[in-house]
Design an enzyme around this catalytic site. Structure first.
Site, PDB file in Angstrom:
ATOM      1  N   LYS A 196       0.854  -1.195   0.000  1.00  0.00           N
ATOM      2  CA  LYS A 196       0.000   0.000   0.000  1.00  0.00           C
ATOM      3  C   LYS A 196       0.885   1.238   0.000  1.00  0.00           C
ATOM      4  CE  LYS A 196      -1.497   2.976   2.672  1.00  0.00           C
ATOM      5  NZ  LYS A 196      -1.601   4.196   1.831  1.00  0.00           N
TER       6      LYS A 196
ATOM      7  N   GLU B  13      10.476   1.614   9.956  1.00  0.00           N
ATOM      8  CA  GLU B  13      11.482   2.652   9.727  1.00  0.00           C
ATOM      9  C   GLU B  13      10.783   3.992   9.853  1.00  0.00           C
ATOM     10  OE1 GLU B  13      14.093   2.497   6.245  1.00  0.00           O
ATOM     11  OE2 GLU B  13      14.563   4.577   6.696  1.00  0.00           O
TER      12      GLU B  13
ATOM     13  N   CYS C 207      13.997  10.946   5.684  1.00  0.00           N
ATOM     14  CA  CYS C 207      14.123  10.467   7.069  1.00  0.00           C
ATOM     15  C   CYS C 207      15.558  10.587   7.568  1.00  0.00           C
ATOM     16  CB  CYS C 207      13.603   9.043   7.201  1.00  0.00           C
ATOM     17  SG  CYS C 207      14.352   7.912   6.045  1.00  0.00           S
TER      18      CYS C 207
ATOM     19  N   GLU D  53      11.078  16.300  14.466  1.00  0.00           N
ATOM     20  CA  GLU D  53      11.384  16.085  13.053  1.00  0.00           C
ATOM     21  C   GLU D  53      10.542  17.067  12.232  1.00  0.00           C
ATOM     22  OE1 GLU D  53       9.854  12.558  10.924  1.00  0.00           O
ATOM     23  OE2 GLU D  53      11.857  12.329  10.101  1.00  0.00           O
TER      24      GLU D  53
END
Ligand code: TXE
Length: 499
Positions: free
Chosen positions: A188, A263, A297, A395
């Site tokens: 997905k 992750e 990331c 982040e």
């Protein structure tokens, strides 16, 4: 002019996509459609099906049947490798089509998309070798009466949930390894960047992957992603995305105790020592900040620089940022493209405002870059950042850099490790002792010395702390999708237990 430029133009019409189950395209039919607008051109470029929970059940059922009957799971490594190599050739054959779709949906520069698609093909080639290299262990040290074997078996049906920042590359860091292990997949992609994952299904089918081994369902995370993480007939979910959704995936996976690979986010330090080659380090820091417009990331979003060179280094960084080519991602000279969604744009601008509000000193950038279409953000650097500031802690996922200074190696490591994340770190120094001390002590799954965001599929990737669990790529990346079986083989007549 590069002849391929003609291949990289904004199409007149959006491209319609169905979804892919059991080796065939399925039409959207009465299902709702999600229209994806190019982040750089404000034009609808793809139309993606919103699948239903019934579609997920069907895809999982097909993947389960394909796994159980052994059409893929019981093939030899050599047979799997042959399919993966043909898939790599298939990717290269459709390089420009894939790269264009990637740029249209993500807003990333076309040159970068071409590199990521070609890099993806290379990962399939590496994984083809890994399919043949995968092996277990033998224990010939258990005495005359016992022999031990450890075998690796494919874990089963894998649900694969991927994000929008590197749709094709992240897919390529997972799919060939999952297939090399002998598993089947229901993928997905992110709802805003589904096209290249769907095309990959076609490429794999044409490469000879048996029907039902790789299936793609499209739609929202809350509905389709959640259905996969909860599904009782999925053995493992590989999730790449935000830490917040990773936590949801963890909770949802408890239903059948499925294995979870995560992750997640990062807040990655760039540690620059005074003895580094400062020109190289400044170039690396700007690349680590602006690559993929910071929506990465492993983006190097926290500069931790030795105080004696901090002012000089800040100027070197600002000078390079001023020379960056930011703009239309279809222009082959562009280095930094558009921001993926309006929501992500608002998030980044909100963090830039917070930096100013909380008292950080603006070195350069500071907001949006004016443009006729699309949305762009000027790479932004903040000095005098303290460790309690939001921009130091969270982040941002955009081109925003914080600067902290240190005087000793201990202090550098303490600042670098002062985060809930542990995905990546970069160290810049010409001193071997300093680099060794630093890479041993920094708490991150991936460390670069005198470079950043570099490497190939040979080396594993993954996070420490709240950046995730499990490893992708390398031989670890195949083992991740296997489970270990231990076999004890008794030799000779049994010593009776019952007299
Ligand atoms: O990510 P999400 P979003 C971070 C980054 C960004 C923020 C939000 O900080 O600003 O996340 O981005 C699917 N169950 N990263 O909202 O939601 C979703 O459809 C199962 C970091 O796009 O985590 C998509 O396929 N799946 C990151 C995938 O999860 C769900 C990369 C990731 O989307 C779901 C991307 C649910 N309940 C964003 N909800 C990195 N570090 O690489 C959503 N999804």
């Amino acid at each position: 002019m590069d002849q391929s430029n003609a291949l990289h133009t904004l199409p007149a019409q959006p491209r319609d996509f169905g979804f892919f189950i059991d080796g065939r395209w399925e039409e959207a039919g009465p299902r709702a459609i999600f229209e994806r607008t190019s982040p750089a051109h404000d034009r609808v470029v793809t139309r993606i099906t919103r699948c239903t929970r019934e579609d997920v059940d069907r895809a999982v059922g097909v993947a389960r049947a394909a796994f159980e009957d052994g059409r893929w799971s019981r093939l030899s490594g050599a047979e799997r490798a042959a399919v993966l190599l043909r898939a790599a050739a298939g990717i290269r054959g459709r390089l420009h089509e894939l790269a264009l779709l990637e740029t249209l949906e993500t807003g990333k520069p076309i040159g970068q998309s071409l590199g990521e698609v070609e890099g993806g093909a290379g990962i399939y080639e590496y994984a083809a070798g890994a399919a043949r290299a995968l092996h277990g262990d033998a224990f010939n040290n258990l005495g005359d009466r016992m022999f031990g074997l450890v075998t690796r078996e494919p874990i089963g049906v894998v649900g694969l949930i991927t994000p929008w920042n590197f749709p094709f590359f992240i897919l390529s860091e997972r799919v060939p390894f999952i297939l090399a292990a002998g598993c089947t997949i229901v993928a997905k992609p992110s709802e805003v960047t589904s096209a290249t994952t769907l095309l990959m299904a076609e490429i794999l089918a044409e490469a000879g992957l048996p029907d039902g081994v790789f299936n793609v369902v499209t739609g929202s995370g809350a509905e389709i992603g959640q259905a996969l993480t909860e599904h009782p007939d999925i053995d493992m979910v590989s999730f790449t995305g935000s830490t917040a959704v990773g936590r949801k995936a963890l909770l949802a996976s408890a239903g059948n105790f499925k294995k979870l690979g995560l992750e997640l986010g990062g807040k990655n330090p760039q540690i620059v020592f005074a003895d580094a080659n400062l020109e190289d380090a400044a170039d690396g820091v700007v690349f680590g900040l602006c690559f993929n417009a910071g929506q990465c990331c492993v983006s190097g979003s926290r500069l931790v620089v030795e105080k004696s060179v901090a002012a000089q280094f800040e100027a070197l960084v600002a000078d390079r940022i001023a020379r960056l080519r930011i703009g239309d991602p279809l222009d082959p000279r562009t280095q930094m493209g558009a921001i993926v969604t309006e929501a992500q744009n608002r998030t980044i601008l909100g963090y830039i405002e917070a930096g100013g509000r909380e008292g950080a000193r603006l070195v350069c950038g500071g907001g949006a870059l004016a443009s006729e279409t699309g949305r762009y953000i000027r790479p932004t650097v903040f000095g005098d950042v303290t460790r309690d500031m939001t921009i130091f802690r969270e982040e941002i996922f955009g081109p925003v850099l914080t600067i902290s200074t240190f005087e000793t190696l201990d202090e550098a490591i303490e600042i670098a490790n002062d985060t809930v994340y542990g995905l990546a770190a970069s160290i810049w120094t010409t001193n071997l002792e300093t680099s060794t001390q630093a890479f041993r002590r920094v708490r991150a799954g991936r460390v670069w010395v005198n470079t950043t965001i570099a490497g190939g599929p040979e080396l594993p990737i993954g996070g420490f702390k709240q950046s995730g669990t499990g490893r992708e790529t390398g031989i670890y990346g195949v083992e991740e999708y296997t489970q270990v079986k231990t076999v004890h083989i008794a030799l000779g007549r049994r010593e009776p237990w019952v007299a």
